[in-house]
Write an enzyme that holds these catalytic residues in place. Structure first.
Site, short mmCIF file in Angstrom:
data_model
loop_
_atom_site.label_atom_id
_atom_site.label_comp_id
_atom_site.label_asym_id
_atom_site.label_seq_id
_atom_site.Cartn_x
_atom_site.Cartn_y
_atom_site.Cartn_z
N ASP A 236 -39.90 -27.78 -4.17
CA ASP A 236 -38.52 -28.11 -4.48
C ASP A 236 -38.43 -28.55 -5.95
O ASP A 236 -39.05 -29.53 -6.36
CB ASP A 236 -38.02 -29.23 -3.55
CG ASP A 236 -36.50 -29.34 -3.56
OD1 ASP A 236 -35.83 -28.42 -4.09
OD2 ASP A 236 -35.99 -30.34 -3.03
N HIS B 271 -27.25 -33.24 -11.85
CA HIS B 271 -27.84 -34.01 -10.75
C HIS B 271 -28.89 -34.98 -11.30
O HIS B 271 -28.87 -36.17 -10.99
CB HIS B 271 -28.47 -33.07 -9.72
CG HIS B 271 -29.21 -33.78 -8.63
ND1 HIS B 271 -28.57 -34.60 -7.71
CD2 HIS B 271 -30.53 -33.82 -8.31
CE1 HIS B 271 -29.48 -35.09 -6.87
NE2 HIS B 271 -30.67 -34.64 -7.22
N GLU C 57 -28.52 -32.35 0.57
CA GLU C 57 -28.62 -31.87 -0.81
C GLU C 57 -28.28 -30.39 -0.80
O GLU C 57 -28.97 -29.59 -0.14
CB GLU C 57 -30.01 -32.11 -1.39
CG GLU C 57 -30.28 -33.60 -1.65
CD GLU C 57 -31.53 -33.87 -2.48
OE1 GLU C 57 -32.47 -33.05 -2.45
OE2 GLU C 57 -31.56 -34.92 -3.15
N GLU D 137 -28.48 -26.94 -2.01
CA GLU D 137 -29.45 -26.23 -2.85
C GLU D 137 -29.45 -24.75 -2.50
O GLU D 137 -28.89 -24.33 -1.48
CB GLU D 137 -30.88 -26.77 -2.61
CG GLU D 137 -31.01 -28.28 -2.82
CD GLU D 137 -32.45 -28.76 -3.00
OE1 GLU D 137 -33.33 -27.92 -3.30
OE2 GLU D 137 -32.67 -29.97 -2.84
N ASP E 229 -31.54 -29.72 1.76
CA ASP E 229 -32.72 -30.59 1.73
C ASP E 229 -32.29 -31.98 2.20
O ASP E 229 -31.98 -32.87 1.40
CB ASP E 229 -33.27 -30.62 0.29
CG ASP E 229 -34.46 -31.55 0.14
OD1 ASP E 229 -35.15 -31.80 1.15
OD2 ASP E 229 -34.69 -32.03 -0.98
N GLN F 141 -36.57 -43.10 0.76
CA GLN F 141 -36.96 -42.57 -0.55
C GLN F 141 -37.10 -43.68 -1.60
O GLN F 141 -38.07 -43.72 -2.36
CB GLN F 141 -35.91 -41.54 -1.00
CG GLN F 141 -36.24 -40.80 -2.29
CD GLN F 141 -35.18 -39.75 -2.63
OE1 GLN F 141 -34.19 -39.58 -1.91
NE2 GLN F 141 -35.38 -39.03 -3.72
N TYR G 266 -40.94 -43.77 -3.14
CA TYR G 266 -41.12 -42.62 -4.04
C TYR G 266 -42.01 -42.88 -5.25
O TYR G 266 -42.50 -41.92 -5.86
CB TYR G 266 -39.77 -42.05 -4.48
CG TYR G 266 -39.13 -42.71 -5.67
CD1 TYR G 266 -38.48 -43.94 -5.54
CD2 TYR G 266 -39.15 -42.10 -6.92
CE1 TYR G 266 -37.89 -44.54 -6.63
CE2 TYR G 266 -38.55 -42.69 -8.02
CZ TYR G 266 -37.92 -43.92 -7.87
OH TYR G 266 -37.34 -44.51 -8.96
N LYS H 5 -38.12 -36.83 2.78
CA LYS H 5 -37.70 -35.44 2.61
C LYS H 5 -38.31 -34.50 3.64
O LYS H 5 -37.77 -33.43 3.88
CB LYS H 5 -38.14 -34.94 1.23
CG LYS H 5 -37.56 -35.71 0.06
CD LYS H 5 -36.18 -35.19 -0.27
CE LYS H 5 -35.69 -35.76 -1.59
NZ LYS H 5 -34.38 -35.21 -1.93
N THR I 59 -35.71 -29.58 6.58
CA THR I 59 -35.09 -28.83 5.49
C THR I 59 -34.52 -27.57 6.12
O THR I 59 -35.27 -26.81 6.74
CB THR I 59 -36.13 -28.45 4.41
OG1 THR I 59 -36.84 -29.62 4.02
CG2 THR I 59 -35.47 -27.80 3.21
N GLU J 289 -24.56 -38.89 -5.07
CA GLU J 289 -23.73 -38.78 -6.27
C GLU J 289 -22.24 -38.92 -5.94
O GLU J 289 -21.50 -39.56 -6.69
CB GLU J 289 -23.95 -37.41 -6.92
CG GLU J 289 -25.30 -37.27 -7.59
CD GLU J 289 -25.54 -35.82 -8.00
OE1 GLU J 289 -25.10 -35.45 -9.10
OE2 GLU J 289 -26.13 -35.07 -7.21
CA CA Z 1 -34.07 -31.64 -3.14
#
Ligand code: CA
Length: 419
Positions: free
Chosen positions: A129, A136, A202, A204, A236, A243, A247, A256, A260, A367
């Site tokens: 990914d 973003h 997400e 994508e 995703d 996270q 992370y 994650k 997916t 976001e």
């Molecule tokens: Ca992603």
């Protein structure tokens, strides 16, 4: 005059004769096999193969369409992919009598899409990914580090990515189990264990590797598209609270890899060709191995729709475009292999969340709600900081042509409660 089929295909169909995306479908009480979407039908390539339609040298004497994945077909490379498209467009053309005038063969080679079950298009051995949308990366960086240090120093020099988990890539429609894990509330001194309270999507896109490269042999950027078969939509799913605690320093892990989702129909680079756009100039100019003559992106319109369990119809919460990506798919592939890393047929390489410069074009709730600070207001009066159990999130995408569209169908999933 535009290419037309003898089949009746609605003007707003995602799957006109110009598209012909590949997938793996399972008819009732039969084995999965390879097919192509045309209008609201599936064109059964394994049946066509039995009828002897794929015997030219590009197919190397192989029978690839009765398999339960696209992998063997992917490995044959672009000459076979192009030849297949040519054969199918010829068989489906308005003036071609071979299927049009033979109802018995038509019954054998066409299935209604509503009567089949779609499977994952490929055995995905590896999934990567990227993080290729400037807006973003900038928005997330601003939340974490402030606007002065929003982008890490490497971001405009290389397409940042992490290796994801291939085993939990699922087909559209699969339920999304809310993950549990360790989270550390901001005011707590120690982490706690529990169901994620900030589940996100997400928006994508991802491309499927066709023919691979050998270990130790980088793919020059000028040859990158020889290895790219086509694109799908991807969600995703991400657990932001898990996270945030896990992370650093090695990147996403359990936040994650629980799920997916991808769309079932792979739209080929050939179908997308009319929607190619030049890649905007990059500043700073990338290192030579990332510079391609005529590098390109695609004009693909993308939407995310949210439907809670009390809403009657879905509501669009993101409107964005594939052109919002800073790094091209050729640059992603060239970078991925520059150290000699070998890609294999069926590998999945994803874009990262595709956000644009406007609020409406933000591709995830992190976001859209600015980490929960500005909840989304839905038309029925409900609000959302994050996804709740029973919410369905669907991503659609299409290229608008003159009198036809090249659509991707959709990728959807409904959130189900934690174990
Ligand atoms: Ca992603």
């Amino acid at each position: 005059m535009a290419l037309r089929s003898f089949l009746e295909i609605a003007k707003d169909s995602d799957f006109p004769i110009q598209n012909l995306p590949f997938g793996v479908f399972q008819p009732k009480q039969d084995r999965p096999r390879v097919g192509v979407a045309i209008g609201d039908l599936v064109f059964d390539l394994s049946a066509l193969e039995e009828l002897g339609h794929f015997q030219s040298p590009e197919f190397q004497g192989r029978k690839v369409f009765s398999e339960e994945s696209l992998n063997s077909f992917l490995a044959l490379g672009r000459p076979a992919w192009r030849k297949t498209r040519e054969i199918l467009q010829h068989l489906l053309a308005a003036d071609a009598p071979i299927l049009r005038d033979d109802p018995i063969i038509r019954r054998r080679v066409f299935h209604a899409q509503k009567d089949v079950v779609m499977k994952l298009p490929a055995r995905i051995g590896n999934y990567t990914d990227f993080y290729s949308s400037y807006h973003h990366a900038h928005n997330v960086g601003t939340m974490l580090r402030g606007p002065e240090n929003a982008l890490m120093p490497n971001w405009k020099w290389l397409p940042v990515a992490y290796h994801g988990r291939a085993s939990s890539v699922v087909i559209s429609g699969t339920g999304v189990r809310r993950p549990s894990g360790q989270v550390k509330p901001p005011d707590a001194s120690e982490p706690i264990f529990g169901a994620s309270k900030s589940l996100d999507y997400e928006l994508e896109m991802a491309f499927l590797i066709g023919s691979g490269n050998s270990l130790g042999e980088p793919v020059p950027i000028g040859n990158a598209t020889d290895h790219i078969f086509g694109l799908v939509l991807m969600n995703d799913w991400s657990a932001r609270d898990i996270q945030a605690w896990e992370y650093q320093p090695l990147g996403p892990f359990l936040a994650k890899n629980f799920c997916t989702s991808i769309s079932p129909w792979v739209v080929t680079l050939e179908a997308l060709e009319p929607f190619r756009k030049p890649l905007p100039r990059q500043d700073p100019e990338p290192l030579p191995y990332l510079r391609a003559k005529n590098d390109f992106t695609f004009d693909i319109q993308l939407e995310a729709q949210l439907q809670t369990s009390s809403m009657k119809t879905p509501h669009v919460i993101t409107r964005t475009n594939f052109q919002n990506l800073y790094w091209s798919i050729a640059q992603q592939l060239a970078h991925h292999t520059v150290n000699g890393c070998n890609l294999e047929p069926g590998d999945l390489l994803a874009s990262g969340t595709i956000s644009g410069s406007t609020e409406e074009s933000r591709g995830c709730m992190l976001e859209l709600t600015w980490r929960g600070a500005n909840p989304l207001k839905l038309p029925n009066g409900e609000t959302r900081k994050w996804l709740e159990d029973g919410d369905t999130l669907t991503i659609t995408g299409w290229c608008q042509g003159d009198g036809y569209r090249i659509g991707f169908g959709d990728v959807g999933g409904r959130v189900v409660s934690a174990v």
